[in-house]
Each structure stands twice: as C-alpha cells, then as structure tokens.
Write an enzyme that holds these catalytic residues in place. Sequence first.
Site, PDB file in Angstrom:
ATOM      1  N   GLU A   8      15.825   9.788  -6.720  1.00 39.50           N
ATOM      2  CA  GLU A   8      15.850  11.248  -6.572  1.00 39.50           C
ATOM      3  C   GLU A   8      17.274  11.658  -6.287  1.00 39.50           C
ATOM      4  OE1 GLU A   8      12.806  13.306  -4.111  1.00 39.50           O
ATOM      5  OE2 GLU A   8      14.328  14.886  -3.924  1.00 39.50           O
ATOM      6  N   HIS A  10      20.419  14.052  -7.701  1.00 38.59           N
ATOM      7  CA  HIS A  10      20.536  15.258  -8.512  1.00 38.59           C
ATOM      8  C   HIS A  10      21.949  15.549  -8.994  1.00 38.59           C
ATOM      9  CE1 HIS A  10      16.464  15.893  -7.291  1.00 38.59           C
ATOM     10  NE2 HIS A  10      16.794  16.012  -6.026  1.00 38.59           N
ATOM     11  N   HIS A 165       8.952  17.141  -8.272  1.00 33.30           N
ATOM     12  CA  HIS A 165       9.961  17.483  -7.250  1.00 33.30           C
ATOM     13  C   HIS A 165       9.690  18.877  -6.683  1.00 33.30           C
ATOM     14  CE1 HIS A 165      13.902  18.743  -5.702  1.00 33.30           C
ATOM     15  NE2 HIS A 165      14.074  17.463  -5.455  1.00 33.30           N
ATOM     16  N   ASP A 287      18.144  11.527  -2.305  1.00 34.02           N
ATOM     17  CA  ASP A 287      18.210  12.991  -2.447  1.00 34.02           C
ATOM     18  C   ASP A 287      19.656  13.498  -2.388  1.00 34.02           C
ATOM     19  OD1 ASP A 287      17.105  15.413  -3.065  1.00 34.02           O
ATOM     20  OD2 ASP A 287      15.975  15.655  -1.201  1.00 34.02           O
TER      21      ASP A 287
HETATM   22 ZN    ZN Z   1      15.555  16.410  -4.341  1.00 29.69          ZN
END
Ligand code: ZN
Length: 329
Positions: A8, A10, A165, A287
């Site tokens: 995850e 980005h 998500h 993240d």
């Molecule tokens: Zn995320």
Amino acid sequence: MKGKIALEEHFSTEEFLADIKPYFVREGKWEEGKATICDISGKRLEEMDANGIEYNILSLSSPTIQGMCSTPDAIVAARNINDYLAEQIAPLPRRFGGFAALPTQDPEASILELQRCVKDLGFKGALVNGFCNIDDPENAIYLDDPRYHPFWEEVEKLGVPIYLHPRMSVPSVRKKEYAGHDWMVSAAWGFHVETGTHCLRLMASGLFDKFPGLQIVIGHMGELLPFQIWRICNRVDSHKRDCKAEKSFTHYLENNFHITTSGNCSTPALLCTMLETGTDRIMFSTDYPYETMSQAANWFDNLPVSNNDKRKMGRTNAQKLFHLEFLDD
Ligand code: ZN
C-alpha cells in the site's frame, strides 16, 4: 528484515494533487509532501533501501479516479495514469510493480482497463479507492452493486487481487456524523469505518458465494474487521434480516481477504488479526508517504513473532499472491 515487500504505497501526479493537498496542508508539510508523493525512483528508493524493503507495488493515491463525477473523464484519466505508472516503473522491474487505477463508474470500461493493465502492462492487480461517484459527489456506488457482477467475474478469471482502499464518506454523511470533529473524518477513523462497511457489503451481498475465487486485499490491519468479526457473525446468526451471504463472515475473511499492516503499527492489533485469519493472509505494508517507511519497518522487524511468521508476512505471502517468485532468482 531484508527483502520485505510492501503493497500500500502511493504515488500521485500534478493532475491529482488537489485531491490530497488538504492532508498535507493540515499537517503543515505541503511542499515536502507534494515532492515525496510525486517521486518514484529518488527518495522513495532510498527509503526502501534504508528500511529493508526490496519491492513496492505502487498505486495512485485516494480518491482520484473514484472521485471523478464525469464517467468519460474517469475512463481517460485511468488509462493515462496507468500508462504513466507503467513507464515510470519499467526501468526498475525488480523494485516496483503497479496496481491499475480503474474507472469503476463504468464496469465494462473497468474490465477492459484491468485486462489491458494485467496482460499488456504487467500490473499485479488493481487498487480501487472505495465507492465511486457518478455525476454527483453525493452519489456513492459500492462494488456490491449487481452492475459489477461481470467485472468481478473477469477479476476472478484473471486471478488478480483487488486492493480495496479507503476514501472519505460522502459530504452529507461527513457533515452530520463528524460535525465538529474534522480530525476524525479520514485516516484517524472515518476511512476505516467506510472501508470496513464496504467489505461487509461485499460479503453480505453474496458476492463471494457467486465468485468464490475472488481475493480482496485491505489495509490498516483489516479496517476494523478482525476486532469486530465475532460480534458481526453472532448478530447475523441470530437474525439474518436482508443479509444474503450463504456462509459466515468469518469464512469470507479467511478465504477471500488478505490484510496488510499499512499505517497500523500496533502489536496487539496484529495479534488479534493473526488469531482471526492466521499468518498466511497478513502482509507487510507502510502507506507511504502518508506514513513513514522507517516507523513501519522498525516496528515490523522487531515484532515478537517467529522468524517463520515474519518471513511470511514480510515477503513470501505477497510473493505467492502476486506471483513475485522472480525476486528470488
Ligand atoms: Zn493508503
């Protein structure tokens, strides 16, 4: 632990920065945040090296495509951003993979884009930022809607996971439910209520009875579900009402879901998740850049679990699910 895989993670581009500006502005790091999220092979790679992360599967930040009210614009934007990501990661195939962005406003277009991304661009699946808006920001179309059955059928056929998500709930809900508590609207709480609800919608709709091979990945240590699953099952068992699921929700959690540790470095929460799903379905993630790789890696590397479990959660579970065995060559 060296050789970790993270899922995850980005990125964004100038075109989509308006979506994420409020997060960074609120935290007083807009300039830094903008540069960090748009970077792919500079600081990001340095951070990966410094924290024992060998491979990242990158995804476009939230809500982006799902938040576009114009369906034709969403179709074009998804195609362009997928081409952009493919170009960016092509020089570093042993460090980066891609998740497709999909124009879920149009299920048929989503099928074609997913096929193109998996077969032509070599992407590892797709990441969808929750419900989509069609024509109106108040309109929320969730993926349990029957219009998506042909899409899910194709996902099952392609054999690729879909990462579900978070995004924020629609403006009218936010205004009431979180009035006077803006801090709660996104990553601190609202994201997880919204995404956990979306997962329960998928389970309750009978989607996994129809397509039992589907594999959904969710982040943040399971979007509240592992902690709450016993009570959900117990209530549904005693009074099913309009729940269409043929099996127990625990069955779906154990057979159709995978959970990442993104943005949740809590050992008690991990232990709860391990007790509910076992370690075969838990995978490391960070993240980034909303959270730091160093915090996630330091926590994970020092966990009081066996080396065998750490290896599975940090690397081999993701290798199996996303067919990344080439990393061992
Ligand atoms: Zn995320």
